[in-house]
Design a protein around this motif. Structure first.
Motif, PDB file in Angstrom:
ATOM      1  N   ARG A 152      69.570-100.051 -23.919  1.00  0.00           N
ATOM      2  CA  ARG A 152      69.160 -98.922 -23.060  1.00  0.00           C
ATOM      3  C   ARG A 152      68.235 -99.349 -21.924  1.00  0.00           C
ATOM      4  N   HIS A 153      67.598-100.515 -22.078  1.00  0.00           N
ATOM      5  CA  HIS A 153      66.621-100.943 -21.066  1.00  0.00           C
ATOM      6  C   HIS A 153      67.295-101.762 -19.968  1.00  0.00           C
ATOM      7  N   PRO A 154      66.959-101.518 -18.704  1.00  0.00           N
ATOM      8  CA  PRO A 154      67.549-102.324 -17.621  1.00  0.00           C
ATOM      9  C   PRO A 154      67.367-103.827 -17.850  1.00  0.00           C
ATOM     10  N   LEU A 155      66.245-104.249 -18.421  1.00  0.00           N
ATOM     11  CA  LEU A 155      66.039-105.685 -18.677  1.00  0.00           C
ATOM     12  C   LEU A 155      66.594-106.110 -20.039  1.00  0.00           C
ATOM     13  N   LYS A 156      67.349-105.206 -20.678  1.00  0.00           N
ATOM     14  CA  LYS A 156      68.161-105.499 -21.874  1.00  0.00           C
ATOM     15  C   LYS A 156      67.366-105.975 -23.087  1.00  0.00           C
ATOM     16  N   ARG A 157      66.131-105.534 -23.161  1.00  0.00           N
ATOM     17  CA  ARG A 157      65.394-105.739 -24.406  1.00  0.00           C
ATOM     18  C   ARG A 157      64.260-104.737 -24.487  1.00  0.00           C
ATOM     19  N   VAL A 158      63.878-104.408 -25.714  1.00  0.00           N
ATOM     20  CA  VAL A 158      62.661-103.609 -25.891  1.00  0.00           C
ATOM     21  C   VAL A 158      61.468-104.546 -25.672  1.00  0.00           C
ATOM     22  N   GLY A 159      60.280-103.957 -25.579  1.00  0.00           N
ATOM     23  CA  GLY A 159      59.091-104.784 -25.364  1.00  0.00           C
ATOM     24  C   GLY A 159      58.623-105.440 -26.650  1.00  0.00           C
ATOM     25  N   GLU A 160      57.881-106.514 -26.488  1.00  0.00           N
ATOM     26  CA  GLU A 160      57.154-107.131 -27.599  1.00  0.00           C
ATOM     27  C   GLU A 160      55.666-106.826 -27.369  1.00  0.00           C
ATOM     28  N   PRO A 161      54.881-106.737 -28.452  1.00  0.00           N
ATOM     29  CA  PRO A 161      53.450-106.448 -28.263  1.00  0.00           C
ATOM     30  C   PRO A 161      52.782-107.366 -27.242  1.00  0.00           C
ATOM     31  N   THR A 162      53.221-108.625 -27.191  1.00  0.00           N
ATOM     32  CA  THR A 162      52.593-109.557 -26.234  1.00  0.00           C
ATOM     33  C   THR A 162      52.854-109.160 -24.771  1.00  0.00           C
ATOM     34  N   ASP A 163      53.997-108.512 -24.485  1.00  0.00           N
ATOM     35  CA  ASP A 163      54.274-108.054 -23.105  1.00  0.00           C
ATOM     36  C   ASP A 163      53.176-107.100 -22.631  1.00  0.00           C
ATOM     37  N   GLY A 196      50.108-106.656 -24.375  1.00  0.00           N
ATOM     38  CA  GLY A 196      48.785-107.246 -24.602  1.00  0.00           C
ATOM     39  C   GLY A 196      48.332-108.097 -23.417  1.00  0.00           C
ATOM     40  N   LYS A 197      49.265-108.830 -22.813  1.00  0.00           N
ATOM     41  CA  LYS A 197      48.894-109.684 -21.678  1.00  0.00           C
ATOM     42  C   LYS A 197      48.478-108.842 -20.468  1.00  0.00           C
ATOM     43  N   ILE A 198      49.159-107.713 -20.262  1.00  0.00           N
ATOM     44  CA  ILE A 198      48.786-106.849 -19.134  1.00  0.00           C
ATOM     45  C   ILE A 198      47.423-106.202 -19.392  1.00  0.00           C
ATOM     46  N   GLY A 217      49.854-104.748 -33.858  1.00  0.00           N
ATOM     47  CA  GLY A 217      50.564-104.311 -32.656  1.00  0.00           C
ATOM     48  C   GLY A 217      49.950-104.851 -31.365  1.00  0.00           C
ATOM     49  N   ILE A 218      49.870-103.995 -30.385  1.00  0.00           N
ATOM     50  CA  ILE A 218      49.402-104.381 -29.051  1.00  0.00           C
ATOM     51  C   ILE A 218      47.938-104.813 -29.088  1.00  0.00           C
ATOM     52  N   GLY A 219      47.125-104.078 -29.845  1.00  0.00           N
ATOM     53  CA  GLY A 219      45.701-104.418 -29.939  1.00  0.00           C
ATOM     54  C   GLY A 219      45.490-105.814 -30.496  1.00  0.00           C
ATOM     55  N   LEU A 220      46.287-106.181 -31.506  1.00  0.00           N
ATOM     56  CA  LEU A 220      46.166-107.529 -32.089  1.00  0.00           C
ATOM     57  C   LEU A 220      46.525-108.595 -31.051  1.00  0.00           C
ATOM     58  N   GLU A 221      47.471-108.299 -30.187  1.00  0.00           N
ATOM     59  CA  GLU A 221      47.812-109.261 -29.121  1.00  0.00           C
ATOM     60  C   GLU A 221      46.638-109.439 -28.161  1.00  0.00           C
ATOM     61  N   ILE A 222      45.905-108.363 -27.918  1.00  0.00           N
ATOM     62  CA  ILE A 222      44.720-108.472 -27.049  1.00  0.00           C
ATOM     63  C   ILE A 222      43.670-109.346 -27.746  1.00  0.00           C
ATOM     64  N   VAL A 223      43.522-109.153 -29.050  1.00  0.00           N
ATOM     65  CA  VAL A 223      42.608-110.009 -29.829  1.00  0.00           C
ATOM     66  C   VAL A 223      43.017-111.471 -29.676  1.00  0.00           C
ATOM     67  N   LYS A 224      44.324-111.752 -29.815  1.00  0.00           N
ATOM     68  CA  LYS A 224      44.798-113.142 -29.713  1.00  0.00           C
ATOM     69  C   LYS A 224      44.489-113.724 -28.333  1.00  0.00           C
ATOM     70  N   GLU A 225      44.651-112.900 -27.290  1.00  0.00           N
ATOM     71  CA  GLU A 225      44.402-113.360 -25.915  1.00  0.00           C
ATOM     72  C   GLU A 225      42.924-113.622 -25.652  1.00  0.00           C
ATOM     73  N   LEU A 226      42.061-112.750 -26.194  1.00  0.00           N
ATOM     74  CA  LEU A 226      40.676-112.731 -25.703  1.00  0.00           C
ATOM     75  C   LEU A 226      39.608-113.230 -26.667  1.00  0.00           C
ATOM     76  N   LEU A 255      59.564 -98.564 -25.246  1.00  0.00           N
ATOM     77  CA  LEU A 255      59.540 -98.913 -26.669  1.00  0.00           C
ATOM     78  C   LEU A 255      59.124-100.375 -26.900  1.00  0.00           C
ATOM     79  N   VAL A 256      58.138-100.553 -27.790  1.00  0.00           N
ATOM     80  CA  VAL A 256      57.596-101.878 -28.084  1.00  0.00           C
ATOM     81  C   VAL A 256      57.763-102.157 -29.582  1.00  0.00           C
ATOM     82  N   ASN A 257      58.152-103.369 -29.894  1.00  0.00           N
ATOM     83  CA  ASN A 257      58.488-103.763 -31.264  1.00  0.00           C
ATOM     84  C   ASN A 257      57.227-103.982 -32.111  1.00  0.00           C
ATOM     85  N   SER A 258      56.549-102.882 -32.427  1.00  0.00           N
ATOM     86  CA  SER A 258      55.347-102.948 -33.284  1.00  0.00           C
ATOM     87  C   SER A 258      55.585-102.044 -34.487  1.00  0.00           C
ATOM     88  N   GLN A 259      54.608-102.052 -35.398  1.00  0.00           N
ATOM     89  CA  GLN A 259      54.729-101.202 -36.596  1.00  0.00           C
ATOM     90  C   GLN A 259      54.922 -99.728 -36.227  1.00  0.00           C
TER      91      GLN A 259
END
Ligand code: NAP
Length: 232
Positions: free
Chosen positions: A188-199, A201-203, A13-22, A166-170
């Motif tokens: 349902r989202h104003p930007l018309k998509r749910v989040g991805e873990p990378t959205d 993780g980058k923040i 999920g999100i933590g793995l994206e942080i691993v990929k970034e850092l 809502l983020v598309n993780s396990q």
């Protein structure tokens, strides 16, 4: 300069994206129950259950510059169906284990020039959403705790919270488990998509970096506009 960064949960999920970034730029330590997705990354792994284990027993360096607590839950039910035990379990995983692990690494964070702590809340704390009583209560505790900790430890630590929708993780697989469900949630989202873990993780990686060195005590909504816009 290479930092020492500890992630409680970094295996998916999100933590793995942080691993990929850092992990190619810093010394990254991952403490989670499994290491299934970590073999491609240069991290130091500890088998660790935040509900049972003591972080101070891990063989960590004397200085930690970054700390991230990832474990969380999404138990959504009408309040009358939500057992008090579910509130207790959600509170233990989302909040109490965050407090215990933060407490267990305080002395190592104090050795850093300026440590950065990152926690995760949810859009459902600031925006009332049906069926979210338990998770909103547990994550609301994190937001209050984080602001207070940020004040108490400024300027030594920066403490910030990311509040996703809502983020598309396990973790969200029950809510996004079919194309139809995902399309409905995207819509349902104003930007018309749910989040991805990378959205997210980058923040989180930004908040751990010096680029955010003047940001503390904040709750950042990273939510496709869900928490602040009404476009229906
Ligand atoms: N996904 C969403 O829609 C969403 C929305 C709002 C907020 N959030 C919040 O964002 C954070 C990250 O979510 P995510 O979607 O990345 O979740 P996830 O896919 O379930 O990943 C959670 C991470 O925490 C670890 N973990 C879980 N329980 C643990 C425990 N008892 N001890 C140690 N590690 C544990 C998991 O690894 P192991 O299983 O290997 O232990 C995993 O690496 C959570 O706090 C969540 O509440 C997520």
């Amino acid at each position: 300069m290479k930092k020492n960064i500890l992630l409680i949960g970094g295996s998916k999920g999100i933590g793995l994206e942080i691993v990929k970034e850092l992990s190619s730029k810093h010394n990254v330590y991952v403490a989670s129950r499994s290491d299934d997705n970590l073999s491609d990354y240069d991290v130091t792994y500890f088998k660790f259950d935040a509900l049972k284990d003591d972080v101070s027993e891990l063989d960590l360096p004397e200085t930690l510059d970054g700390f991230v607590y990832c474990p969380g839950s999404i138990n959504l039910k009408p309040f009358k169906m939500m057992k008090p035990e579910t509130f207790e379990e959600d509170f233990q995983l989302n909040f109490m284990s965050l407090v215990k692990t933060t407490h267990g690494v305080l002395s190592k964070l104090k050795n850093s020039e300026q440590a950065s702590l990152v926690y995760f809340s949810t859009v459902a704390v600031q925006t009332g959403m049906p069926f979210h009583t338990s998770v909103a209560a547990a994550k609301g505790a994190i937001e209050g705790f984080a602001r207070s900790l940020a004040a108490e430890y400024a300027p030594s630590f920066r403490v910030n919270v990311v509040a996703p929708s809502l983020v598309n993780s396990q973790l969200a697989s029950k809510l996004l488990g079919s194309d139809k469900k995902k399309e409905k949630m995207d819509e349902r989202h104003p930007l018309k998509r749910v989040g991805e873990p990378t959205d997210i993780g980058k923040i989180a990686s930004f908040l751990l970096s010096e680029d955010s060195s003047w940001i503390t005590g904040q709750v950042l909504g990273v939510d496709g506009g869900m928490g602040s816009l009404n476009v229906s």
